[in-house]
Every structure is written in C-alpha cells, then in structure tokens.
Design an enzyme around this catalytic site. Structure first.
Site, PDB file in Angstrom:
ATOM      1  N   GLU A 188      -0.921   2.720   4.549  1.00 11.30           N
ATOM      2  CA  GLU A 188      -2.211   3.361   4.257  1.00 11.30           C
ATOM      3  C   GLU A 188      -3.293   2.299   4.037  1.00 11.30           C
ATOM      4  O   GLU A 188      -3.098   1.348   3.275  1.00 11.30           O
ATOM      5  CB  GLU A 188      -2.021   4.183   2.973  1.00 11.30           C
ATOM      6  CG  GLU A 188      -3.231   4.961   2.511  1.00 11.30           C
ATOM      7  CD  GLU A 188      -2.933   5.810   1.268  1.00 11.30           C
ATOM      8  OE1 GLU A 188      -1.858   5.631   0.634  1.00 11.30           O
ATOM      9  OE2 GLU A 188      -3.787   6.658   0.923  1.00 11.30           O
ATOM     10  N   LYS A 237      -6.536  11.899   5.743  1.00 11.16           N
ATOM     11  CA  LYS A 237      -5.697  12.384   4.647  1.00 11.16           C
ATOM     12  C   LYS A 237      -6.220  13.716   4.110  1.00 11.16           C
ATOM     13  O   LYS A 237      -7.411  13.841   3.835  1.00 11.16           O
ATOM     14  CB  LYS A 237      -5.720  11.319   3.551  1.00 11.16           C
ATOM     15  CG  LYS A 237      -4.756  11.496   2.402  1.00 11.16           C
ATOM     16  CD  LYS A 237      -4.862  10.251   1.498  1.00 11.16           C
ATOM     17  CE  LYS A 237      -3.841  10.245   0.383  1.00 11.16           C
ATOM     18  NZ  LYS A 237      -3.926   8.996  -0.415  1.00 11.16           N
ATOM     19  N   CYS A 255       0.545   9.476   2.668  1.00  3.00           N
ATOM     20  CA  CYS A 255       0.881   9.382   1.239  1.00  3.00           C
ATOM     21  C   CYS A 255       0.879  10.716   0.487  1.00  3.00           C
ATOM     22  O   CYS A 255       1.834  11.449   0.566  1.00  3.00           O
ATOM     23  CB  CYS A 255      -0.054   8.365   0.581  1.00  3.00           C
ATOM     24  SG  CYS A 255       0.681   7.589  -0.878  1.00  3.00           S
ATOM     25  N   LYS A 261     -10.317  -2.730 -28.241  1.00  2.42           N
ATOM     26  CA  LYS A 261      -9.553  -3.977 -28.051  1.00  2.42           C
ATOM     27  C   LYS A 261      -8.776  -3.957 -26.748  1.00  2.42           C
ATOM     28  O   LYS A 261      -8.723  -4.948 -26.018  1.00  2.42           O
ATOM     29  CB  LYS A 261      -8.538  -4.152 -29.190  1.00  2.42           C
ATOM     30  CG  LYS A 261      -9.078  -4.811 -30.405  1.00  2.42           C
ATOM     31  CD  LYS A 261      -7.894  -5.192 -31.293  1.00  2.42           C
ATOM     32  CE  LYS A 261      -8.379  -5.751 -32.604  1.00  2.42           C
ATOM     33  NZ  LYS A 261      -7.246  -6.124 -33.478  1.00  2.42           N
TER      34      LYS A 261
END
EC number: 6.3.5.1
Lengths: 577, 577
Positions: free
Chosen positions: A44, A126, A162, A542
């Site tokens: 792909e 697709k 996919c 963080k």
C-alpha cells in the site's frame, strides 16, 4: 487450470522519498522477473511511503506521486521489465476539479495501480478508510467505490487494499460475485503484538468467503512510531496457508499457483493481459518460520530504531547509561540496530549515584563494545545550586536536566541522535523529568511495560548464550531493585507500587479502557486504583513532550491515543449506597 | 404569531469537569429564567466540554456524561426551573449493544438534549462530523440521521449541531420541509481570524434556506490550543442580524422573537411543550460591537492563556525576559490574562547579552509591575564548558538550555507555569533551541507571525494610551533589530530573510499549501523559496516538541497540521526544459 507465478515484494519504502521508492520498486520488479514471476505486488502506498499524513493534502505532493507512477511505468520498460504485471500502491486524486467542505482537498485517494507494458492498465481506490487507533484516513482520502479485476494470462485477479480486507461485507465479499480466480491485497499494516496470528486467520477466512486464493503483501520497516512487520502470505481458496515471508525483513515471496480459468465469454472489468501459459513444474512454496513472542518484540524495537535513525539522516546515537535496566536494554537494542560502533554511552554520575551503578554502566560497555565515557554532573549541578538553592523535587529534576543538557550538547557537537530510555510504566504515571530523562529524538522502549523490559533483557541474554555470544546486558542491571538515584537511597518502590501489579493495572486502564469501578471489581485495591489513575491522567502533558518510540501495543501513547491536556475528568469509584 | 423569549447562554465549560459544567448550565438557566426566557440554549457538548478527544471512547466517561444530563434535569426542577426549556450539548451513546470494526467503541454520539419538566423530551445527534483541520469527529462519533423538532408554546423549533450548519444540503436544508418556525444551532466553533464575518454570512444564508429565524450559540474560552470566541447571534428569516453577543466573554443573549404558529393539524416530530402565550411587549434586542482585528487577536491570546493556566490548576506563570519583542509581548499578554502580580519575569543574561537588552527587560517589568529577577547564566554555562568545551551551534544551544533549566527550576520550586515565547515565523523555520527557549507548558504566540507580533505590540501600546494607561511594552523592544544574542553581535537577519518577506512566503506555503514552483511563479526568489521550504520541512520534530499555543490561523502547528517526522519529501522547483 492456468498457472501463475506470483511474487509478493515486501519492501521498506521511506515516506516522501518518491525517487528512492521508485528505485526500490524497480529493484523488486527486477528480482521478481529474475525469479520468473508474471505478477509482482508491492505494498500500500509504496511509492509515497506510508502514512504520509498531511502530505496527502498538498497538491504538489499529489502531483509528484502520480509522476512517480508514470516514471515507474516508463522505467520498467526501459529495463526490459515491460511484460511484468506490477501492482503498486500510490497516492492518486479524483480529477473532478472541485473541492467541497469536509472532502480532503484535491480529492486524494489511497490507490493501487496495475502497470504493464509501460502503461497503467487498471486503478483501484481503497473503499474502507480506517479512522481509529493510528489511522486518520477519513482526513486524507476520498473512498473508492468500484471493484477492479484484471485478467492476467486467463486468470481474473481482483485487487483490494488493507482495510478492505478487515471489513465484513467489504469489497472482498464482492469478489465471489466477480468470479475472480485470485485476490491480491496490498497492505500497510503496522505491527502489534500477536497481530500475525490474527492476520493469518483473517486471510484464511476472507479467502474462503471470496472463494479463491488470497495473496497478502505488507511493507516492512519503521516510520516514526510505527513498524511494519512484513509477514506477507498466500492462502488457498480453502484458507490453508501456502507460503509466508519472514517478519521484519525485506523479502520476495515467490509462489506458483494453479488458478481457475476466467470465463472466456465474459471480459474482465478493467483490463486483459496475456494468455494462459503452457504448463510448467511449480517451485515448492516457502513458509518462513515465526519468531517467538519475545524475539518478535525485540525485532520490532530494533527495526523501529534502525529506521528512525537512518531515515532521518543520522548514523549514530548517544544515550545516558545509568547502570539500570532501562538504559541497558535501550543500549542493547541500539547495538543490534546500528552496531556497537555507532552507539555512544555516557555515564553521568551524580553524588547520589552508587559505585555499583557506575560499574554496571561500564560493564554494559565492555560486554557490547559500545563507546563509553563519563561526565560527572556535580560541577554543573553545583553551579545551578549556587544561584537557585533548590531542594526536594526541584533538586531531583535539576540533576535529570543537567544530564539532558549534557547529552544534547554531545549530540550537537558530534551529530548523534539522543535516545530517551523511559519505559511505558513510568511514562504512564509520569515518573519522568520533562527536559531531563525525557530528552531525545527517539524513545525505543516507550511502549514497553517495565515487567516486559526485564523479560526482554533476559531473553536477549539467553539468545546470546544460545549463539555462543556474550550476553549484552549486565546481570546486575537485571537483578537489582530499580532506582532513579536522584536522592540518597531512593528506590522506585518508594513512589510506585510493585511493577507487576502496576503493569497489570495500567494494561487494563490504558489498553482496555476499564473504568475505576471495574478495576476495583476486578480485584485491584481501591486506593491503588485511584492513585494510579490520577497519576496517569495528569501525566498527559509529560507524555506528549516525550519523544516518539516504537509502538508494539494497541495504545502506545502516540498517534494511537489522543487526550486533551486541559482535562479535569478523573476516574473515581462511586460510593456504594 | 406566537412570541418566544429565547436565551443563548455562551458559557465557558471545562473539558472533563462534568459536575462543574452542570453547575455552569444551571447558573445560565437561572439567569435565563430571571430574564423571563422560555427557551435557553447552551453550546455543543457543554456538559463534557469540547473537544474531549479519546475520552469519547471511554465507557465510564460516556456513562458519566449521561448521568450528568440526568442530574441536570433533576436539579433544574429542584431549583424551580422545571418549566424552562433547556437545550444542551452532551456526549450520548447509541444503545444498540454491539461494536464493530471502524465504529467508535460504545457508539458515542455528539448529541443535544431538550430538557424540561425534569425530563429529556427530545434528543438529536449531529449528522455531519468534521474530520479536517482540528477536528477528528469520525474517530469519535457515530453520525445521527434523524431530524428533531420540538413544539414550544405553539412554535416548532428544530435543532442542529455546528457542522450541520456548514454543510450544503445538510439537515438545515431539511428544516424548510419540516416547516419549523425557529432553528437552534448549538456550537463548539473555535476562533480563527476573521471567522466572525464568515459565521454571520453563513447564518444569514442558512436562515434564508430554512425559511425561519436561526439562533446560533457558541461557547467561549480556551481549551488547549483552541479558543472559542462566543459571538452567539440570532438572524431573522430574511438573514438580517437581530441580536449578537460579545466576543470572548461569557454572556446571556436574550431575544424576543415573533414566530409562525405551527400547523395545529400536525404534530411535532418529537415533543410538544406548552401553549402560545398571550402577547407581550418585546425587549429591544442587543447587538454587541465587534472588536477590531488586532483587538480580536489580542483577546484570543489573552483568553487562550488565561484558561490554559487556570483550567490546568496553575495561578501564575514565569518566563524569560530577554528585552526582545517576543518575550515582551508574551509578558504583556500574561499580565492582561492573569494580572501582573501573577507574572514572574526572569532576566537570564549571558556574556553576550547587551546592556540595552537588560535595560529593556527591566523597563518591561517597571511598566507593568510584574515580578522581576535576574539570574546570570555565566556560572552554569562555564561549568558545562569546563567539561564539554563546546563551540558554534552547540555552544549557542547550551546557553538556551541553561536558561530553560533555570526557568524549570524556578517553576518546580515556586509552582509557576513556564511560558515559551517563540513566534510562528521562527518556529516555522526551526530557529529555536529544543529544551532551550522551547521549554514551557504553553506558548502564547506560537501561531503569531513575527510581523504580527510587532503589530500587536504597537496596537497594545496605543490601546493603553487611549485609556490613559502606561503602554506595557518598551518602545525600544519594538524598534530594535531582533537578535537571539547567543554570540557576539548576532542578529536574526544573519540567519533569516527579512521577516516581512519570510512571513509572506510562510503564509503561502504553510497556510495555503502552495508548492515551490507556484511560489516562484508568484514572484518569490527561487533560492529563498528552496531554502525556507527546506528549513520548514526539516523543523517538524522541533515544532512537535514545542509547547501548545493559542491557535489563531487555519494552521497553527498543532492538531490542525500533521506531518510525519521521518519524511524525505522536499519541495523543489522543477528545472525548466
């Protein structure tokens, strides 16, 4: 029945390197031709690399992808490969000349082209655009709606991409109606632990649904936090495995298939190429062995790091070696990925560092042969303290930040990429210093829970012994109790629960989205649940500032999990009344 | 024609603070009731805050949102507000009990509820899910498909949510068919420069299409990098503006409308409440004045910072004051947002800092009254240099990192949030030190091009003079040539083109996605185009590590623009041949 020799080229493209990707496809086509293949399929969006994110919306990039496809078609002929039938993924656009609100600009499509004789003879877009986890395809692509079947040497070959394979009732379900003799699915399917088992089972089921053999080709290599594991395979119409490529390495899987002759009274939906061949003796198919679970994760981490470093133009890395398990495992991964000669370990002891830790760091260097130096941080810490007089957490963080600044200085001066060595458990609960140990361009074990860090270390050492090599990781780094060594006698267990319990809890909370009440019902201690969930929820900022790292789970704290920073939602256990 | 007194409550919710948001809605309902309103509408997803990102996929959060709605309905009755008709946005789920691949887990919906008499009498789920720019709604929500019309005192009121209004042929187009007398649209529509003009024009057009007045309610306040500007408004069936709320502040817009009686022979699609009222004398509608373009941007930056600080539990900020224009403007924004007493400026001079710069930093402090201190960085820089002996860029970066570490130490010790002071121009081309000037929790002017930073500084000073106040920004900071002062005599112009040219080029490249060839055709110098585009393309990692900042453009280098780090695509100008 007609025979076809099929090749699946599991290659490692680089995002944005269109010229290089054309070269990679040409090399694969050359190999496939040399092996006598008639049809070769590539992954792909192999021409652009995958995923290209917002590049898909850039008109100049859309045009460049189409030009790359044209250039590929011409060069195949120039190289005498014009007779080969080549299936490649690329970025195409719908040329209907208008944009509208909510449709991606320029009408980009995640497309496959069938190239032969110097021309694109068929295209497919697709249908199913995944928009969950790491995928954002509704943002980038206009879905396709039609099926594509090309007749190659008398066999009807259907194409899918996919996610089309994963969707129940997707275009794969329509393949049976077309009467195709072979379904070729091109993929950019990122690695996740144990996904290879799911993938084989899925391919087998879809082949039975389609009523024909299914050829699945996947890319390999690292792209930011994703790593593609290859694992290309062919299953028969009955779902039985016929051939399988290795995991994590470039490979050409060549398979001879006996396939049903297309109905000569009908025509293929799109194109017809060649005629059935005279019968020949097929080559026996190859089925590459599977890696063990630990080997698979290790290889994902090695490939993820290797490609992040190389594709970003670095050749070497530097990291702080504390003598602890995390930096030891990261160093061992780096040595496997880049060679010890490209790994520069720096011991950065403070007044709180034990002799034992210094010794373990030096031992790591000796076992692997990585470059090793020591920079004592006391003079820099003292200079800050002379002005700032910090104590407590501010003083602990200062030490980590002096180390981060030192590593960045070495990086700037010598050109190495800095590796951050934090693991998933500590990042989950925010046990990390922003601009301190969080410094770096890549964080190889960001998605590895602490318990698994130990397991991987043991596996890697045993693996070395099995091959008669020196185990890279000092046994003392594996066995001693973990400590940040930012104050006298500090241990992780002063601040955190036992890692085995913490990792179980985090797995249920982060991966499985279990709420606080469910976790308590599952048997976790209520106070622990509330404390760990609160730490995890407030550590979002963080974690966002932490470098990217190879994703091996379904939620790797990167593109696959997105939370607001400004967020007052806190999981709590409702009072029973 | 029946009369309705309508209230639009433009409130400032906080993401995740469900209990607090219920309280905010109750307070708005109380005010609306006090003003004699019959119907009060609140913004999109006001009960959860917006956008909630992956929280939408968490079953415990979905349940908490529905519980918050039930609690709101009950408390309205408890407070004697049961007769009010309240329209609120919240997170709902489709209860069909199954998940499937690609559908968001649990079936979440971006929904509106109509609450009256202690009950939810109608629900609506957003049809059009934006999935571009900052929006990811295909990831989070299952689209709705039905229309919702409630009959309130004889008037049919249709409900829609945000993007439904923007889509041609969306549910708004169906409103005419329902014969509704009023369309209420609840919104979470983030600020962008000049969007208020577009919004009014759109509402006018949709009102004419729907054939009835349109009431548009939007939220206010900051959420991470987004800031919502309110600007709620009502237009008549002819598209003429009837009433408008102020920008950027909480407000209750109360409007008396004469609306067509619903056809008594039909029933509303969903619910009927009350009967037509006896005629009364309407209050005159209010139309708040618009802010000037500069004032609007300034206010967006002030609100964005104020809410990021406050909603994340901070009360004060610290920042490095270099004497330059960027830190001066950020300090002025911070003083406006939080009060000078909550702003802690730190002068961090090195041996390369001019006396002039130190003087300008002190002048800024004196003009505004912010807290001011000086920390000389030479001792810390010398301590690093004693071990590392850096030169060139590594030495320049070291100074920036010592400053960053010092600011973080002050933050850790005193509890202030650190502000990063970089502007959009320098972030575009990567003229910034990671872990140095990029240190901070928020970056107020991250999305402001350098030329606009100067313009805003001048505007703010003039605005002060108009009000008889001291201009906050030292004129010398505005007038002197910009310099990073990381080596002797350094000027930005040594490394970068003139900012006026750079900003034009970046605007075309970043905002408008113009390719290199187009930019050269537009008249930009080819060498400059190739240099600036290359700098911009390779700075992706640096920008990702930069703190979030208030978005004022269509592409603010945050959630609105997503590029791979590992990316070898480089815009080039093709050779002419």
């Amino acid at each position: 029945m007609p025979q076809i020799r099929l090749a699946l080229a599991q290659v490692n493209p680089c995002v944005g390197d269109l010229a290089g990707n054309v070269d990679r496809v040409l090399a694969g086509a050359r190999d496939a031709h040399g092996a006598g293949a008639r049809l070769v399929a590539f992954p792909e969006m192999v021409l652009t690399g995958y995923p290209v994110e917002d590049l898909a919306l850039r008109p100049s990039f859309q045009a460049a992808s189409r030009q790359a496809l044209d250039s590929l078609a011409a060069r195949l002929v120039e190289e005498g490969l014009g007779s080969l039938v080549v299936v490649v993924g690329y970025l195409d656009v719908i040329d209907d000349g208008h944009d509208r609100l909510g449709r991606p600009r320029g009408g980009p499509q995640n497309a496959a082209a069938v190239v032969t004789g110097g021309r694109v003879v068929a295209r497919y877009a697709k249908h199913h655009l995944p928009n969950y986890g790491v995928f954002d395809e509704f943002r980038y692509f206009v879905p396709g709606a039609s099926t594509t079947v090309v007749r190659v040497d008398g066999v009807d070959v259907a194409i899918a991409i996919c996610e089309d394979l994963w969707q129940d009732g997707g275009p794969v379900a329509q393949v049976r109606d077309t009467g195709a003799g072979l379904l070729v699915v091109i993929n950019g399917s990122p690695y996740e632990r144990n996904k290879d088992d799911v993938r084989l089972e899925l391919c087998a089921r879809r082949a039975r649904e389609a009523g024909c053999p299914l050829a699945y080709v996947n890319m390999v290599g690292g792209q930011d936090e994703l790593v593609f594991d290859g694992d290309s395979l062919v299953v028969g119409a009955d779902g039985a495995l016929v051939a399988r490529a290795p995991q994590f390495e470039e490979s050409l899987l060549v398979v001879d298939l006996d396939l049903p002759m297309a109905d000569p009274t009908t025509s293929a939906s799109t194109a017809a190429i060649g005629f059935p061949l005279p019968a020949y003796t097929p080559e026996p198919p190859s089925v590459a062995p599977r890696l063990s679970d630990d080997a698979e994760v290790w290889q994902a981490l090695v490939v993820g790091l290797r490609d992040y470093v190389g594709k970003n133009g670095f050749r070497s890395v530097t990291l702080g070696l504390s003598g602890g398990i995390d930096s030891a495992v990261v160093a061992a991964i780096a040595c496997d990925a880049l060679g010890a000669d490209n790994v520069h370990g720096v011991s950065l002891p403070s007044v709180y560092s034990s002799d034992h830790s210094r010794g373990d760091a030096a031992d790591m260097a000796e076992r692997t042969g990585l470059h090793y130096r020591t920079v004592e941080i006391a003079p820099m810490v003292d200079a800050f303290q002379g002005r700032l007089h910090l104590s407590g957490l501010a003083e602990e963080n200062l030490q980590a930040r002096v180390r981060g600044t030192t590593l960045m200085a070495i990086s700037n001066a010598e050109g190495h990429l800095v590796l951050a060595t934090g693991n998933k458990s500590e990042l989950s609960v925010g046990y990390s210093t922003i601009y301190g140990d969080a410094v770096g361009g890549y964080a190889p074990i960001k998605d590895v829970p602490k318990v698994d860090v130990w397991a991987l270390a043991r596996w890697r050492n045993e693996h070395a012994l099995e091959r008669g090599e020196t185990p890279p990781i000092p046994p003392s780094s594996i066995d001693k109790p973990p400590s940040a060594e930012l104050r006298p006698g500090q241990l992780d267990s002063d601040s955190l629960p036992d890692y085995a319990v913490l990792d179980d809890l985090l797995d249920d909370y982060v991966e499985n989205d279990r709420g606080a009440a469910e976790l308590v019902a599952d048997g976790f201690d209520q106070a622990l649940v509330e404390r760990v969930l609160r730490l995890t929820d407030v550590a979002e900022y963080k974690r966002r500032q932490y470098p990217p790292g190879t994703k091996i789970s379904s939620k790797g704290f990167g593109r696959d999990r997105r939370l607001p920073v400004t967020n007052r939602w806190r999981e709590t256990v409702p009072d029973q009344d």
